[in-house]
Design a protein around this motif. Structure first.
Motif, PDB file in Angstrom:
ATOM      1  N   LEU A  65      -8.309   3.166  -3.343  1.00 23.45           N
ATOM      2  CA  LEU A  65      -9.245   2.840  -2.276  1.00 23.45           C
ATOM      3  C   LEU A  65      -8.495   2.504  -0.999  1.00 23.45           C
ATOM      4  O   LEU A  65      -7.525   1.737  -1.024  1.00 23.45           O
ATOM      5  CB  LEU A  65     -10.093   1.640  -2.708  1.00 23.45           C
ATOM      6  N   ARG A  66      -8.944   3.061   0.103  1.00 21.02           N
ATOM      7  CA  ARG A  66      -8.433   2.701   1.425  1.00 21.02           C
ATOM      8  C   ARG A  66      -9.598   2.099   2.200  1.00 21.02           C
ATOM      9  O   ARG A  66     -10.720   2.594   2.140  1.00 21.02           O
ATOM     10  CB  ARG A  66      -7.889   3.912   2.167  1.00 21.02           C
ATOM     11  N   LEU A  67      -9.323   1.037   2.938  1.00 24.59           N
ATOM     12  CA  LEU A  67     -10.340   0.357   3.730  1.00 24.59           C
ATOM     13  C   LEU A  67     -10.035   0.515   5.207  1.00 24.59           C
ATOM     14  O   LEU A  67      -8.873   0.499   5.623  1.00 24.59           O
ATOM     15  CB  LEU A  67     -10.378  -1.129   3.359  1.00 24.59           C
ATOM     16  N   PHE A  68     -11.096   0.659   5.991  1.00 24.13           N
ATOM     17  CA  PHE A  68     -10.985   0.845   7.437  1.00 24.13           C
ATOM     18  C   PHE A  68     -11.997  -0.046   8.132  1.00 24.13           C
ATOM     19  O   PHE A  68     -13.030  -0.385   7.560  1.00 24.13           O
ATOM     20  CB  PHE A  68     -11.286   2.307   7.826  1.00 24.13           C
ATOM     21  N   ARG A  69     -11.732  -0.414   9.362  1.00 18.11           N
ATOM     22  CA  ARG A  69     -12.705  -1.082  10.223  1.00 18.11           C
ATOM     23  C   ARG A  69     -12.997  -0.135  11.374  1.00 18.11           C
ATOM     24  O   ARG A  69     -12.099   0.396  12.012  1.00 18.11           O
ATOM     25  CB  ARG A  69     -12.154  -2.405  10.766  1.00 18.11           C
ATOM     26  N   GLN A  70     -14.291   0.086  11.627  1.00 19.20           N
ATOM     27  CA  GLN A  70     -14.712   0.973  12.705  1.00 19.20           C
ATOM     28  C   GLN A  70     -15.457   0.134  13.727  1.00 19.20           C
ATOM     29  O   GLN A  70     -16.492  -0.464  13.427  1.00 19.20           O
ATOM     30  CB  GLN A  70     -15.598   2.088  12.175  1.00 19.20           C
ATOM     31  N   CYS A  71     -14.927   0.084  14.937  1.00 14.47           N
ATOM     32  CA  CYS A  71     -15.487  -0.755  15.995  1.00 14.47           C
ATOM     33  C   CYS A  71     -16.407   0.053  16.904  1.00 14.47           C
ATOM     34  O   CYS A  71     -16.369   1.284  16.919  1.00 14.47           O
ATOM     35  CB  CYS A  71     -14.362  -1.379  16.802  1.00 14.47           C
ATOM     36  N   ALA A  72     -17.216  -0.655  17.674  1.00 13.37           N
ATOM     37  CA  ALA A  72     -18.218  -0.028  18.540  1.00 13.37           C
ATOM     38  C   ALA A  72     -17.587   0.873  19.599  1.00 13.37           C
ATOM     39  O   ALA A  72     -18.207   1.842  20.028  1.00 13.37           O
ATOM     40  CB  ALA A  72     -19.075  -1.100  19.210  1.00 13.37           C
ATOM     41  N   ASN A  73     -16.360   0.576  20.013  1.00 12.94           N
ATOM     42  CA  ASN A  73     -15.717   1.390  21.044  1.00 12.94           C
ATOM     43  C   ASN A  73     -15.104   2.675  20.486  1.00 12.94           C
ATOM     44  O   ASN A  73     -14.432   3.394  21.184  1.00 12.94           O
ATOM     45  CB  ASN A  73     -14.660   0.570  21.788  1.00 12.94           C
ATOM     46  N   GLY A  74     -15.335   2.945  19.182  1.00 13.19           N
ATOM     47  CA  GLY A  74     -14.839   4.172  18.571  1.00 13.19           C
ATOM     48  C   GLY A  74     -13.498   4.028  17.889  1.00 13.19           C
ATOM     49  O   GLY A  74     -13.040   4.946  17.226  1.00 13.19           O
ATOM     50  N   MET A  75     -12.861   2.876  18.038  1.00 12.56           N
ATOM     51  CA  MET A  75     -11.574   2.666  17.396  1.00 12.56           C
ATOM     52  C   MET A  75     -11.778   2.486  15.892  1.00 12.56           C
ATOM     53  O   MET A  75     -12.659   1.761  15.453  1.00 12.56           O
ATOM     54  CB  MET A  75     -10.896   1.418  17.949  1.00 12.56           C
ATOM     55  N   THR A  76     -10.957   3.170  15.112  1.00 17.11           N
ATOM     56  CA  THR A  76     -10.951   3.008  13.662  1.00 17.11           C
ATOM     57  C   THR A  76      -9.521   2.705  13.256  1.00 17.11           C
ATOM     58  O   THR A  76      -8.591   3.378  13.678  1.00 17.11           O
ATOM     59  CB  THR A  76     -11.442   4.292  12.961  1.00 17.11           C
ATOM     60  N   VAL A  77      -9.366   1.667  12.424  1.00 17.51           N
ATOM     61  CA  VAL A  77      -8.031   1.242  12.013  1.00 17.51           C
ATOM     62  C   VAL A  77      -8.033   0.983  10.510  1.00 17.51           C
ATOM     63  O   VAL A  77      -8.975   0.411   9.977  1.00 17.51           O
ATOM     64  CB  VAL A  77      -7.569  -0.003  12.807  1.00 17.51           C
ATOM     65  N   GLU A  78      -6.968   1.448   9.831  1.00 23.93           N
ATOM     66  CA  GLU A  78      -6.881   1.194   8.399  1.00 23.93           C
ATOM     67  C   GLU A  78      -6.523  -0.274   8.182  1.00 23.93           C
ATOM     68  O   GLU A  78      -5.597  -0.799   8.780  1.00 23.93           O
ATOM     69  CB  GLU A  78      -5.830   2.068   7.718  1.00 23.93           C
ATOM     70  N   THR A  79      -7.272  -0.928   7.298  1.00 18.45           N
ATOM     71  CA  THR A  79      -7.089  -2.356   7.057  1.00 18.45           C
ATOM     72  C   THR A  79      -6.887  -2.668   5.576  1.00 18.45           C
ATOM     73  O   THR A  79      -7.074  -3.804   5.159  1.00 18.45           O
ATOM     74  CB  THR A  79      -8.302  -3.138   7.580  1.00 18.45           C
ATOM     75  N   THR A  80      -6.495  -1.687   4.778  1.00 20.04           N
ATOM     76  CA  THR A  80      -6.379  -1.868   3.329  1.00 20.04           C
ATOM     77  C   THR A  80      -5.551  -3.100   2.979  1.00 20.04           C
ATOM     78  O   THR A  80      -5.993  -3.954   2.219  1.00 20.04           O
ATOM     79  CB  THR A  80      -5.778  -0.616   2.677  1.00 20.04           C
ATOM     80  N   ALA A  81      -4.363  -3.227   3.500  1.00 21.06           N
ATOM     81  CA  ALA A  81      -3.487  -4.353   3.177  1.00 21.06           C
ATOM     82  C   ALA A  81      -3.970  -5.641   3.826  1.00 21.06           C
ATOM     83  O   ALA A  81      -3.763  -6.726   3.304  1.00 21.06           O
ATOM     84  CB  ALA A  81      -2.061  -4.050   3.624  1.00 21.06           C
ATOM     85  N   TRP A  82      -4.646  -5.536   4.946  1.00 19.37           N
ATOM     86  CA  TRP A  82      -5.100  -6.690   5.725  1.00 19.37           C
ATOM     87  C   TRP A  82      -6.346  -7.335   5.129  1.00 19.37           C
ATOM     88  O   TRP A  82      -6.536  -8.546   5.234  1.00 19.37           O
ATOM     89  CB  TRP A  82      -5.368  -6.209   7.146  1.00 19.37           C
ATOM     90  N   GLU A  83      -7.198  -6.557   4.482  1.00 23.10           N
ATOM     91  CA  GLU A  83      -8.493  -7.050   3.995  1.00 23.10           C
ATOM     92  C   GLU A  83      -8.397  -8.151   2.955  1.00 23.10           C
ATOM     93  O   GLU A  83      -9.327  -8.913   2.786  1.00 23.10           O
ATOM     94  CB  GLU A  83      -9.333  -5.899   3.411  1.00 23.10           C
ATOM     95  N   GLY A  84      -7.298  -8.271   2.233  1.00 25.35           N
ATOM     96  CA  GLY A  84      -7.165  -9.299   1.220  1.00 25.35           C
ATOM     97  C   GLY A  84      -7.313 -10.711   1.772  1.00 25.35           C
ATOM     98  O   GLY A  84      -7.603 -11.645   1.036  1.00 25.35           O
ATOM     99  N   LYS A  85      -7.130 -10.882   3.078  1.00 27.81           N
ATOM    100  CA  LYS A  85      -7.230 -12.197   3.702  1.00 27.81           C
ATOM    101  C   LYS A  85      -8.674 -12.664   3.832  1.00 27.81           C
ATOM    102  O   LYS A  85      -8.927 -13.833   4.005  1.00 27.81           O
ATOM    103  CB  LYS A  85      -6.603 -12.165   5.099  1.00 27.81           C
ATOM    104  N   TYR A  86      -9.620 -11.722   3.786  1.00 29.02           N
ATOM    105  CA  TYR A  86     -11.009 -12.045   4.059  1.00 29.02           C
ATOM    106  C   TYR A  86     -11.887 -11.658   2.881  1.00 29.02           C
ATOM    107  O   TYR A  86     -11.593 -10.741   2.146  1.00 29.02           O
ATOM    108  CB  TYR A  86     -11.488 -11.281   5.301  1.00 29.02           C
ATOM    109  N   ASP A  87     -12.991 -12.359   2.717  1.00 26.76           N
ATOM    110  CA  ASP A  87     -13.959 -11.994   1.697  1.00 26.76           C
ATOM    111  C   ASP A  87     -14.755 -10.799   2.182  1.00 26.76           C
ATOM    112  O   ASP A  87     -15.142 -10.736   3.337  1.00 26.76           O
ATOM    113  CB  ASP A  87     -14.926 -13.154   1.422  1.00 26.76           C
ATOM    114  N   ARG A  88     -15.001  -9.847   1.276  1.00 25.89           N
ATOM    115  CA  ARG A  88     -15.769  -8.658   1.653  1.00 25.89           C
ATOM    116  C   ARG A  88     -17.201  -8.849   1.306  1.00 25.89           C
ATOM    117  O   ARG A  88     -17.693  -9.288   0.411  1.00 25.89           O
ATOM    118  CB  ARG A  88     -15.233  -7.417   0.957  1.00 25.89           C
TER     119      ARG A  88
END
Length: 88
Positions: A65-88
């Motif tokens: 599984l790969r996780l991404f964050r997609q923002c309103a300005n069109g930016m998409t960034v992979e957050t797979t390793a970063w997401e462990g810090k936050y509850d999904r």
């Protein structure tokens, strides 16, 4: 071929997302990455089990599984390793 992008630790993702690879500042800036929509992508890593010439050999694929964050300005960034810090 896309330009090379510097690798950096996931812990610095929130501070680095507002800087483009060219060094310029992203406009508009993203103030809180956790407010961007979470997206998922499943990819597969496949290996051949057995000799290539053997018709009984099989291809075995493992999903990851790969996780991404997609923002309103069109930016998409992979957050797979970063997401462990936050509850999904």
């Amino acid at each position: 071929m896309p330009p090379l992008v510097e690798a950096f630790p996931a812990s610095s993702l929130a501070s680095r997302i507002n800087h483009l690879p060219s060094g310029k500042t992203r406009k508009p800036a993203v103030s809180d990455l956790t407010k961007c929509e979470l997206r998922e992508l499943i990819q597969y890593h496949c290996d051949l089990e057995g000799p290539r010439e053997d018709p009984k050999s099989r291809v075995v694929c493992q999903p990851f599984l790969r996780l991404f964050r997609q923002c309103a300005n069109g930016m998409t960034v992979e957050t797979t390793a970063w997401e462990g810090k936050y509850d999904r």
